[in-house]
Structures are given as C-alpha cells and as structure tokens.
Motif scaffolding. Structure first.
Motif, PDB file in Angstrom:
ATOM      1  N   ARG A  47      74.469-107.201 -34.447  1.00 59.02           N
ATOM      2  CA  ARG A  47      74.393-107.017 -33.006  1.00 59.02           C
ATOM      3  C   ARG A  47      75.636-107.643 -32.368  1.00 59.02           C
ATOM      4  NH1 ARG A  47      70.851-103.033 -32.037  1.00 59.02           N
ATOM      5  NH2 ARG A  47      68.866-103.384 -33.131  1.00 59.02           N
ATOM      6  N   PRO A  48      76.225-106.976 -31.381  1.00 60.53           N
ATOM      7  CA  PRO A  48      77.432-107.544 -30.770  1.00 60.53           C
ATOM      8  C   PRO A  48      77.094-108.718 -29.856  1.00 60.53           C
ATOM      9  CG  PRO A  48      76.810-105.507 -29.671  1.00 60.53           C
ATOM     10  CD  PRO A  48      75.869-105.662 -30.822  1.00 60.53           C
ATOM     11  N   VAL A  49      77.871-109.778 -29.962  1.00 60.42           N
ATOM     12  CA  VAL A  49      77.747-110.947 -29.098  1.00 60.42           C
ATOM     13  C   VAL A  49      79.137-111.309 -28.604  1.00 60.42           C
ATOM     14  CG1 VAL A  49      75.697-111.825 -30.296  1.00 60.42           C
ATOM     15  CG2 VAL A  49      77.965-112.589 -31.021  1.00 60.42           C
ATOM     16  N   LEU A  50      79.160-112.133 -27.567  1.00 59.67           N
ATOM     17  CA  LEU A  50      80.436-112.620 -27.045  1.00 59.67           C
ATOM     18  C   LEU A  50      80.723-113.978 -27.668  1.00 59.67           C
ATOM     19  CD1 LEU A  50      82.842-112.544 -25.098  1.00 59.67           C
ATOM     20  CD2 LEU A  50      81.366-113.521 -23.352  1.00 59.67           C
ATOM     21  N   LEU A  51      81.859-114.083 -28.330  1.00 64.79           N
ATOM     22  CA  LEU A  51      82.286-115.349 -28.930  1.00 64.79           C
ATOM     23  C   LEU A  51      83.468-115.883 -28.138  1.00 64.79           C
ATOM     24  CD1 LEU A  51      82.300-114.828 -32.798  1.00 64.79           C
ATOM     25  CD2 LEU A  51      80.545-115.872 -31.388  1.00 64.79           C
ATOM     26  N   ALA A  52      83.425-117.190 -27.848  1.00 63.36           N
ATOM     27  CA  ALA A  52      84.538-117.811 -27.142  1.00 63.36           C
ATOM     28  C   ALA A  52      84.729-119.231 -27.654  1.00 63.36           C
ATOM     29  CB  ALA A  52      84.285-117.817 -25.635  1.00 63.36           C
ATOM     30  N   VAL A  77      77.356-115.946 -26.790  1.00 60.33           N
ATOM     31  CA  VAL A  77      76.531-115.348 -25.743  1.00 60.33           C
ATOM     32  C   VAL A  77      75.943-114.032 -26.247  1.00 60.33           C
ATOM     33  CG1 VAL A  77      76.431-114.603 -23.342  1.00 60.33           C
ATOM     34  CG2 VAL A  77      78.081-116.359 -24.030  1.00 60.33           C
ATOM     35  N   GLN A  78      74.634-114.007 -26.378  1.00 61.20           N
ATOM     36  CA  GLN A  78      73.959-112.763 -26.742  1.00 61.20           C
ATOM     37  C   GLN A  78      73.570-112.020 -25.470  1.00 61.20           C
ATOM     38  OE1 GLN A  78      70.978-112.898 -29.907  1.00 61.20           O
ATOM     39  NE2 GLN A  78      71.506-115.048 -30.264  1.00 61.20           N
ATOM     40  N   GLU A  79      73.799-110.735 -25.480  1.00 56.15           N
ATOM     41  CA  GLU A  79      73.439-109.847 -24.374  1.00 56.15           C
ATOM     42  C   GLU A  79      73.944-110.380 -23.029  1.00 56.15           C
ATOM     43  OE1 GLU A  79      69.257-109.148 -24.463  1.00 56.15           O
ATOM     44  OE2 GLU A  79      69.265-108.346 -26.484  1.00 56.15           O
ATOM     45  N   PRO A  80      75.262-110.531 -22.866  1.00 52.87           N
ATOM     46  CA  PRO A  80      75.797-110.996 -21.579  1.00 52.87           C
ATOM     47  C   PRO A  80      75.521-109.993 -20.467  1.00 52.87           C
ATOM     48  CG  PRO A  80      77.552-110.187 -23.001  1.00 52.87           C
ATOM     49  CD  PRO A  80      76.311-110.217 -23.841  1.00 52.87           C
ATOM     50  N   ASP A  98      77.101-117.795 -17.162  1.00 57.43           N
ATOM     51  CA  ASP A  98      76.981-119.228 -16.917  1.00 57.43           C
ATOM     52  C   ASP A  98      77.260-119.919 -18.251  1.00 57.43           C
ATOM     53  OD1 ASP A  98      76.286-118.960 -14.220  1.00 57.43           O
ATOM     54  OD2 ASP A  98      74.182-118.632 -14.720  1.00 57.43           O
ATOM     55  N   TRP A  99      78.519-120.234 -18.449  1.00 59.23           N
ATOM     56  CA  TRP A  99      78.969-120.689 -19.767  1.00 59.23           C
ATOM     57  C   TRP A  99      78.214-121.917 -20.259  1.00 59.23           C
ATOM     58  CZ3 TRP A  99      81.810-117.072 -21.910  1.00 59.23           C
ATOM     59  CH2 TRP A  99      82.577-116.223 -21.086  1.00 59.23           C
ATOM     60  N   GLU A 100      77.904-122.832 -19.337  1.00 60.66           N
ATOM     61  CA  GLU A 100      77.247-124.068 -19.778  1.00 60.66           C
ATOM     62  C   GLU A 100      75.873-123.819 -20.377  1.00 60.66           C
ATOM     63  OE1 GLU A 100      76.756-123.442 -15.344  1.00 60.66           O
ATOM     64  OE2 GLU A 100      78.431-123.527 -16.759  1.00 60.66           O
ATOM     65  N   ASP A 101      75.273-122.667 -20.051  1.00 59.07           N
ATOM     66  CA  ASP A 101      73.952-122.359 -20.605  1.00 59.07           C
ATOM     67  C   ASP A 101      74.024-121.994 -22.084  1.00 59.07           C
ATOM     68  OD1 ASP A 101      72.952-122.781 -18.104  1.00 59.07           O
ATOM     69  OD2 ASP A 101      72.731-120.656 -17.593  1.00 59.07           O
ATOM     70  N   PHE A 102      75.229-121.743 -22.579  1.00 57.94           N
ATOM     71  CA  PHE A 102      75.361-121.250 -23.954  1.00 57.94           C
ATOM     72  C   PHE A 102      76.113-122.228 -24.858  1.00 57.94           C
ATOM     73  CE2 PHE A 102      74.961-117.597 -21.145  1.00 57.94           C
ATOM     74  CZ  PHE A 102      73.922-116.915 -21.746  1.00 57.94           C
ATOM     75  N   VAL A 103      76.248-123.459 -24.365  1.00 59.38           N
ATOM     76  CA  VAL A 103      76.875-124.489 -25.186  1.00 59.38           C
ATOM     77  C   VAL A 103      75.776-125.228 -25.945  1.00 59.38           C
ATOM     78  CG1 VAL A 103      78.268-126.586 -25.214  1.00 59.38           C
ATOM     79  CG2 VAL A 103      78.804-124.752 -23.595  1.00 59.38           C
ATOM     80  N   ASP A 104      75.835-125.145 -27.262  1.00 54.92           N
ATOM     81  CA  ASP A 104      74.864-125.843 -28.104  1.00 54.92           C
ATOM     82  C   ASP A 104      75.562-127.044 -28.731  1.00 54.92           C
ATOM     83  OD1 ASP A 104      72.973-126.756 -29.837  1.00 54.92           O
ATOM     84  OD2 ASP A 104      72.629-124.851 -30.865  1.00 54.92           O
ATOM     85  N   PRO A 105      75.241-128.275 -28.251  1.00 60.49           N
ATOM     86  CA  PRO A 105      75.953-129.451 -28.782  1.00 60.49           C
ATOM     87  C   PRO A 105      75.709-129.682 -30.261  1.00 60.49           C
ATOM     88  CG  PRO A 105      74.076-130.103 -27.404  1.00 60.49           C
ATOM     89  CD  PRO A 105      74.237-128.628 -27.240  1.00 60.49           C
ATOM     90  N   GLU A 106      74.625-129.097 -30.790  1.00 64.37           N
ATOM     91  CA  GLU A 106      74.316-129.296 -32.202  1.00 64.37           C
ATOM     92  C   GLU A 106      74.914-128.205 -33.080  1.00 64.37           C
ATOM     93  OE1 GLU A 106      70.153-129.664 -32.720  1.00 64.37           O
ATOM     94  OE2 GLU A 106      69.941-131.360 -31.358  1.00 64.37           O
ATOM     95  N   ALA A 107      75.431-127.182 -32.447  1.00 65.44           N
ATOM     96  CA  ALA A 107      75.951-126.052 -33.224  1.00 65.44           C
ATOM     97  C   ALA A 107      77.316-126.393 -33.810  1.00 65.44           C
ATOM     98  CB  ALA A 107      76.059-124.809 -32.338  1.00 65.44           C
ATOM     99  N   THR A 108      77.612-125.752 -34.913  1.00 65.12           N
ATOM    100  CA  THR A 108      78.916-125.908 -35.536  1.00 65.12           C
ATOM    101  C   THR A 108      79.969-125.217 -34.681  1.00 65.12           C
ATOM    102  OG1 THR A 108      77.865-125.877 -37.703  1.00 65.12           O
ATOM    103  CG2 THR A 108      80.238-125.500 -37.634  1.00 65.12           C
ATOM    104  N   LYS A 148      89.449-115.086 -18.387  1.00 60.74           N
ATOM    105  CA  LYS A 148      90.014-115.946 -17.343  1.00 60.74           C
ATOM    106  C   LYS A 148      88.952-116.884 -16.796  1.00 60.74           C
ATOM    107  CE  LYS A 148      92.561-115.710 -12.963  1.00 60.74           C
ATOM    108  NZ  LYS A 148      91.686-116.666 -12.269  1.00 60.74           N
ATOM    109  N   ASP A 149      87.749-116.345 -16.595  1.00 61.54           N
ATOM    110  CA  ASP A 149      86.657-117.170 -16.080  1.00 61.54           C
ATOM    111  C   ASP A 149      86.295-118.268 -17.078  1.00 61.54           C
ATOM    112  OD1 ASP A 149      84.512-117.669 -14.103  1.00 61.54           O
ATOM    113  OD2 ASP A 149      83.189-117.078 -15.745  1.00 61.54           O
ATOM    114  N   PHE A 150      86.315-117.929 -18.367  1.00 60.49           N
ATOM    115  CA  PHE A 150      86.017-118.926 -19.398  1.00 60.49           C
ATOM    116  C   PHE A 150      87.073-120.026 -19.393  1.00 60.49           C
ATOM    117  CE2 PHE A 150      86.677-120.309 -23.874  1.00 60.49           C
ATOM    118  CZ  PHE A 150      85.461-120.964 -24.057  1.00 60.49           C
TER     119      PHE A 150
END
Length: 837
Positions: free
Chosen positions: A551-556, A579-582, A589-599, A634-636
C-alpha cells in the motif's frame, strides 16, 4: 460428410442464360480462401450470404465482420414465409413511396421470396434446417445495442505456450500494439522506429511470456512503470523519459476514462471457441456489427479479432477439411497494396497459414483498385461480379494475373470478355481446383435481404435469433464449469470451497510515481505470525495467506544539523514520519505521525525491489500528484524548522553548555569540574595572600623568639652577676666597703631591665601567634566561602533555546513508500496485516 455448397445455376456466357445445371462448390476448396469482387448492385452480398447459408447447413461455424450492416440479414430466415414474419423488417419509407402499406409490402415480399426460393428448388424444409442447424447472434463491439463483447480478453495471455510460438505471438503483439496506438491517433507508425510501439510490445512480451494477462488499465500502469529496467542497451528512462511515457499513459487513459469506451470492456470475452460453438457443440454464426464505429475503432477491433482467431487456430490440430470461416465484408482499407495498417499483417498471416488448420478466409470488396493482389495470391477461389468501370476491370485483371501466376497463365482477353458480359447476380468463378472458369447465376437467398440494418434494429435481430445477454452469461458459466471439470484431477480429494472471485487485492503492476518523486520499498520485517503479534491481531482459525500487497504511504525524513560554536553544540538529529492515507489535499499534521519509539528511516534499510509475487494498491491523490508533493515537501521542511528548537543546558557564569546529546549527569559533572577549576584559581589567590601575611607574621615570630632567647640568656647572666654582686656587697658591708653596695644596686637594675625585655618578647610572641591564628581562621573561612560560592554557581543551570539554520535542514527522504501487508482469507473476506513497523 459435408455436402457441396449449392450456390446457383450455370450460365452460358455466350447467351447469358441459365443452362439449368446447378453449380455445386466443394467446401474443401474454401480452405484455400475466397475473394468476392463486385460493384454495388452486382449481387455480391446475396452471393456472400448464399455461401454463409451453405456453411450453416453444413454446420460449419463462421465469424462475420459486417462494416455496413447488411450481413446482419443472415439472421432473417423465415421457414413459414409468412407476411407477418417479413413485416417488422420492411422499410416503411419505401412502402410509403410505393403507395402501399407496410403490410401490403410485407405480403408482396413474402410472395416474392416464396417464388424465388421455389425457382431455386429450395423448399420450407431447407429453410427450417437452416434455422435449426446454427445459432445466430449479432455482437456490437463498443455498444450495448447488440450482444456486448469485452476486448479485455484480447490483451490476456494467449492459451498457447510462449515457448515454440515466439515468432507468431510476437507478430500478434505487433498487430495488437499497432491497433491500440491507432486508437490514440498514432497511425502509419514504424514498429522498429516508434518508441511507443517498442515500449508497448516489450510490455506485452514481458507479460505474455510469463503467462500473465494484461488489460488496458494494467497496460497504462506499466507504461508509467515498466516491469523492466532496460530497452536494448539503454535504461528505460533514457530511451523513453518519464515525462514522455506519462504523456503516452495519459493518451491511453483518455480512452479508458471515456464513458463511451465502457461498453468495450463489458460483456462476453472475445473467446473464439465460444464464438464458434455453443456449449452443446452446436455451431454458431457470429456477426460482428461494426457500422456504428469510427475507422480507428473498426481497425482496432478487426486487428484484435484476427489476432484472437490466429491464436485459437494454432491451438487446433491441423486438418485438410473446412473447419471454420472468417468472412470479412468489405476489406477496402484493411489489406491495401501500399501502407501497413494494423490489420494487414494478421490478415496476411491468416491467408498464408490458415489453410493448414482448415480455417477459410472469405474476403469481399466492391473496390478492386485498392486491394493487395499479391497478398490475395494465396486465395484459390475468386468470385467476380459486375464491375463499375473499365479501370476497375483493368486493375482486377492485372491483379488476377499477378495473383494466379503460380497456378497457370491467365488469358486476360478471355477474362475481359467474360467479365464484360456479366449481369446482375451473375458471377465468374475462378477456382484453382477446377480446370477452367465458369459463369453462374446465384440462387435465391434463403435469408430476407432487407438491406443494411441500423443499430436500433440489432436488439430485435438478436431476439429473433434467440440470442440474448443471458445467453452470453450462460456461455461464460458453461466455459467456466467446463474448464473447472477439465482442470480437476481424477479422484481428487475434496477441498474446502473457496469464495468465488476472491483474489489478492490490488494489481500486480505498481502505479507509476510522479516525476522526480522518490520511491521506496519498505522491507517485510515480519512473517504472518510475527505481524499478527506485533499488531495485536488474531489470525482466525482456518484463515489462509493470500500473499503480500503493498500500500502506498508517504515517507519523510529530515536530518537537522545544529552548529552553534558559542554554545559548543555540533550535532545532528533525524526526524522521520510515515503517513498512511494522507489527506487528498495534501494537508498533514506531521506531529501526529512521529513515533518516538519507531526506528528512524534510512534509505539503506529499504528493499531494492518489492516481493516479485506481490500486488500493489492504487496510488491516489495526493501521492499521485507531483505538484501537491512539492507543496507537502515544503510544508514538511517548514514544520521541521519550526519544531526543531533545541534546548541547550547552560551555566552562564561557568560558560558551560551542552545539547541533548549530553546527559544530565554528564552535564553536572562538567559544571562541577568547571567550578572546581574556577574555585581553584580563587583559592590559590586567597592562599597566596594569606600565605604571604602569615609568612610575615611567622618571620616576626621567629625574630621575637630569637630575641626572647637572647633576652632570657641576658636575664640569666644578669641574675648570676647580680648574685655574685650581692655576695660581694654583703662581704663588703661586713668589711666596710660602701662602693660595693652601689654596684650591687646597679646590677639589680640591669637584671630588672633584662627581665622586662623577656616579658616584652613573650608578649610579642603571644601577639604574633594570636595574629597567626586569626589569619589561619580567616583563610579557612574564605576557603569555605569559596567552596560554597562555586557549588552554588555549579548548580546555577538554565536552558537556552536554539534553532538550526534553514540551510542546515536536509530532507533526504521524501516520497512514496510501498508498505507491505500480509493478506489473509478470513472466510471470504481479505484482511490485511502490516508486515512492517
């Protein structure tokens, strides 16, 4: 055993009269193909239908290409010859012009047909046999007026194996691709020089050689994202840049997106076996009505049909008898002497090779000038009717001479004379299997020749023939059941029923990523059981894995560098989001997709290629829009800048600073060490001052102690002297010496002074010792104050916020990531479980 085809009566060319002898044509001769030429009104259509009627009576299946609409008359056979049967098909306008009612014209027509058939020795029994022997149907590609037919199956992998058939299948691919490109206005292209043709041909070959089907949607996706990296020695992107391939995909997609094209992809598949035979084995005469199509659309369908027939034909065993007929009414423009339209190559191959399989080509035209006679040299039978001009006759004679060069010399003068004497419904038959040509008049057609049918009349024709959309559904069902039975092994163990139509979601071709957008393949980190555990999902009992779908996701990911010399900060920090299904508009809302435990995402962690057996989900906005992608990037970057404030621990008095990479414990140790250094400097200063003072006091004290020793020694001497003097004085007084008393007094005074000096020294020493103690106490007190001061300073910690420079924010990953999911079949319902986290 097939009967000879009854086509009419022999005509004496000298008189133009019928001799009474019937003309019978051996159907086996038709395997060498037939060409029918005649001007409008020559009776060409009647002769063609006579041939098809005889084929139907002999249970020979046929496919008929009807470009004008008059071959649909093959459905109009009425065994009862009742006026009511004819009435629906009578032209009301012609009836009105004749001054008669439709019913009257229908009665006249019924009588005319009855008499005409009787004159040809055809009775009701033969009419009924025609009706019963064959199933007739009219298909309308690109329209639902008749039976709809889907062209998608024409893009499916052929049933014959690739190995051993490479040359033939490549020829079919070339024709199919040329036809497809013709739909988007690319005509007269060179398959060797056209990038578009080369790309599409390679896509077809890649799929078909592996037994994989294509459809138009899949083809469009593979145009954007070819399943191979090179074309020849060049990279695909170098040979055919992304932008140009995208333009080609857009052109193809315009066809697919057009509402008018939807009728091309609905209906019965273009299955030649099913088009020729009913499930019970009854032969079919299938008419493809093409009068409603544009020239490009006709060319497209004709090419696909010939390709499908050729593939079917090669799956059959060879035979010398007539197996089937492909009848093409009006080949003008499809087999020209100059030019290479998509239809020409497959038609040429069929003319050369179909004989070995018993598949006859019956080709008709009223335009003998623009026909490739060299190609028609493979035709063994020529039916020549009345021609319109001397030019037509001259061109035909030249063509015949060339076409028959291998079968004996052509007497052009004799043929010229014979052709010039032809009347209406009279034809010259030239058959290579016969010694000489013969002239004959056609028999009366058993079908009512009502003339060209309009599209609006097609439903009634199919109703008359008993051909309905339901029949198409039954044909598909019967073929499916037959295939299932044929594929099932004997005595196979019973298996659990699988839900019909349940397939792995998505497409086996991934959608093309917009230009300049990065593409990544996230690794499959977990097998199915591990993925279920990580996601907290329970795999139902009996659920089966269907495979992997991406499935396509947004990676940044951004690397942020902090370089502040003042604060001694030189470090980097990585920020990554998935970000799945942006939101389709690109709002995140970038901060909603930051996982501090993720690699933290790294390009080196990605797979170079996806799982080869996986499918891919659809790429939708905003991931499919390069403009929105640019705005999101640019927003990121702005979000990273705004949110990358770094708290620096600071001890301003000590000038000690540390970023997040230094722990609190380490920072406290740094401050303690700095404070000790500062305290040490002050301590040494204080010590130096007091040591100097104390040294001076100690020097005085030492002096006083020396003086005390001297004074005490002097005092001791004085006392001895005074004692001696006292004894002397006492003796003197005894003996009367006055001077001795005076000296004794002097000695006493001197002793007193010596004693006073001793006391003074002792007092001075005590004072100096006291002063020394005071200095030591003061020093100790100052040292304690210094220690307390620097301990307080060491603990005086603040935080200073700093931000990176925008130039120090590097967005090194920003694109579409394909995230893998395990798909399980949960009681007929596909369930997806993430295989990456």
């Amino acid at each position: 055993m097939s009967e000879d085809f009854y086509l009419g009566h022999i005509v004496d060319p000298s008189t133009g009269e019928k001799t009474g002898e019937k003309l019978h044509y051996d159907p086996g001769d038709l395997t060498t193909h037939a060409v029918i030429v005649g001007m409008t009104g020559s009776g060409k259509t009647g002769l063609c239908l006579d041939l098809m009627e005889e084929a139907a009576l002999n249970k020979v299946p046929a496919l008929m290409l009807d470009l004008k609409g008059d071959i649909t008359n093959a459905v109009l056979h009425f065994p009862n010859l009742a006026p009511a049967d004819f009435e629906p098909w009578v032209n009301a306008d012609e009836a009105q012009r004749s001054g008669k009612s439709v019913a009257e014209v229908a009665a006249d027509t019924a009588s005319l047909w009855k008499n005409g058939l009787a004159g040809s020795d055809i009775g009701p029994d033969r009419l009924q046999k025609l009706k019963d022997s064959t199933q007739f149907a009219v298909y309308t590609p690109g329209s639902d007026a008749g039976l709809p037919i889907s062209i998608l199956s024409s893009l499916a992998a052929p049933t014959i194996p690739w190995a051993g058939n490479e040359e033939n299948l490549r020829e079919r691919i070339a024709s199919t691709v040329t036809a497809i490109l013709g739909l988007i206005g690319m005509t007269n292209i060179d398959p060797v020089r056209s990038r578009e043709h080369i790309l599409l041909s390679n896509i077809f070959e890649h799929a078909w050689s592996q037994g994989n089907d294509l459809d138009l949607g899949e083809l469009i996706m593979q145009v954007q994202n070819p399943p191979f990296e090179k074309l020849g020695v060049f990279d695909v992107k170098q040979f055919f840049p992304d932008k140009d391939r995208f333009d080609l995909a857009i052109s193809l997609n315009n066809i697919l997106a057009s509402p008018a094209f939807q009728s091309w992809i609905k209906g019965e598949p273009l299955d030649i076996q099913a088009m020729m035979y009913m499930p019970d084995g009854k032969p079919r005469h299938t008419i493809f009505y093409l009068a409603h199509l544009s020239e490009d659309e006709r060319m497209f369908f004709v090419t696909l049909l010939y390709g499908a027939v050729e593939t079917w034909m090669r799956s059959q065993a060879g035979t010398s008898s007539l197996r089937a007929i492909v009848y093409f009414d009006e080949i003008f423009g499809y087999l020209p002497p100059i030019g290479n339209p998509p239809s020409k190559e497959p038609m040429l191959r069929m003319l050369k090779q179909a004989r070995a399989f018993g598949v006859a080509q019956v080709l008709a035209t009223q335009n003998p000038v623009d026909v490739d006679y060299k190609a028609l040299s493979n035709a063994g039978t020529w039916f020549i009717g009345k021609l319109g001009t001397e030019q037509d006759k001259a061109r035909l004679l030249d063509g015949l001479e060339s076409a028959m060069a291998n079968s004996g010399a052509l007497d052009k003068r004799e043929y010229d004379k014979l052709i010039s004497g032809l009347g209406k419904r009279v034809f010259l038959l030239r058959n290579v299997h016969e010694k000489k040509p013969v002239t004959f008049g056609t028999r009366w057609a058993m079908n009512y020749l009502a003339g060209p049918m309009t599209r609006s009349q097609i439903p009634a024709l199919n109703q008359l023939a008993g051909a309905t959309a339901n029949m198409s559904a039954e044909l598909r069902s019967a073929r499916t059941e037959t295939s299932s039975v044929a594929a099932a092994p004997a005595a196979a163990a019973p298996q659990a029923a699988q839900p019909a139509g349940l397939e792995l979601p998505g497409s086996n071709t991934r959608a093309a990523i917009p230009g300049r957008v990065q593409e990544f393949f996230l690794p499959i980190r977990f097998d199915l059981d591990e993925a279920a555990d990580v996601s907290g999902r329970r795999i139902p009992a009996g659920a089966e894995s269907m495979g992997i779908v991406y499935r396509p996701v947004l990676l940044a990911k951004a690397d942020v560098r902090y370089n502040q010399r003042k604060y001694g900060v030189n470090m980097e920090k990585a920020i990554s989001v998935l970000v799945q299904e942006p939101d389709r508009r690109g709002f995140v809302d970038w901060e909603d997709f930051v996982d501090p435990e993720a690699t933290v995402l790294n390009e080196d962690d990605m797979d170079r290629r996806p799982d080869p057996d996986a499918n891919f989900g659809e790429l939708e906005a905003p991931l499919s829009d390069s403009k929105i992608f640019g705005s999101m990037k640019k927003d990121f970057t702005d979000w990273v800048y705004r949110g990358s404030e770094l708290a620096v621990r600071a001890n301003e008095q000590l000038k000690v600073y540390a970023g997040p990479d230094v722990s609190q414990e380490e920072f406290e140790e740094m401050c303690g060490e700095a404070a000790k250094e500062k305290a040490k400097v002050e301590y040494e200063k204080v010590s130096k001052t007091y040591d100097k003072k104390m040294a001076a006091v100690e020097k005085k004290l030492a002096k006083e102690k020396r003086e005390l020793e001297e004074d005490e020694a002097d005092l001791a001497g004085r006392r001895r002297e005074e004692g001696l003097k006292h004894i002397e004085t006492v003796v003197g007084m005894v003996f009367g010496r006055r001077r001795s008393v005076s000296s004794s007094m002097t000695k006493r005074r001197m002793t007193s002074r010596a004693k006073a000096d001793v006391e003074e020294s002792k007092d001075e020493i005590a004072a100096l010792q006291k002063e020394l103690e005071v200095l030591e106490d003061e020093k100790d007190e100052l040292v304690d104050e210094l220690e307390e001061k620097w301990m307080d300073i060491a603990e005086d910690v603040t935080e200073i916020p700093i931000q990176p420079y925008k130039k120090d924010i590097l967005v090194d990953l920003f694109g579409v990531g394909w995230m893998p999911f395990h798909v399980i079949d949960d009681d007929g319902r596909p369930v997806e479980i993430a295989a990456y986290r």
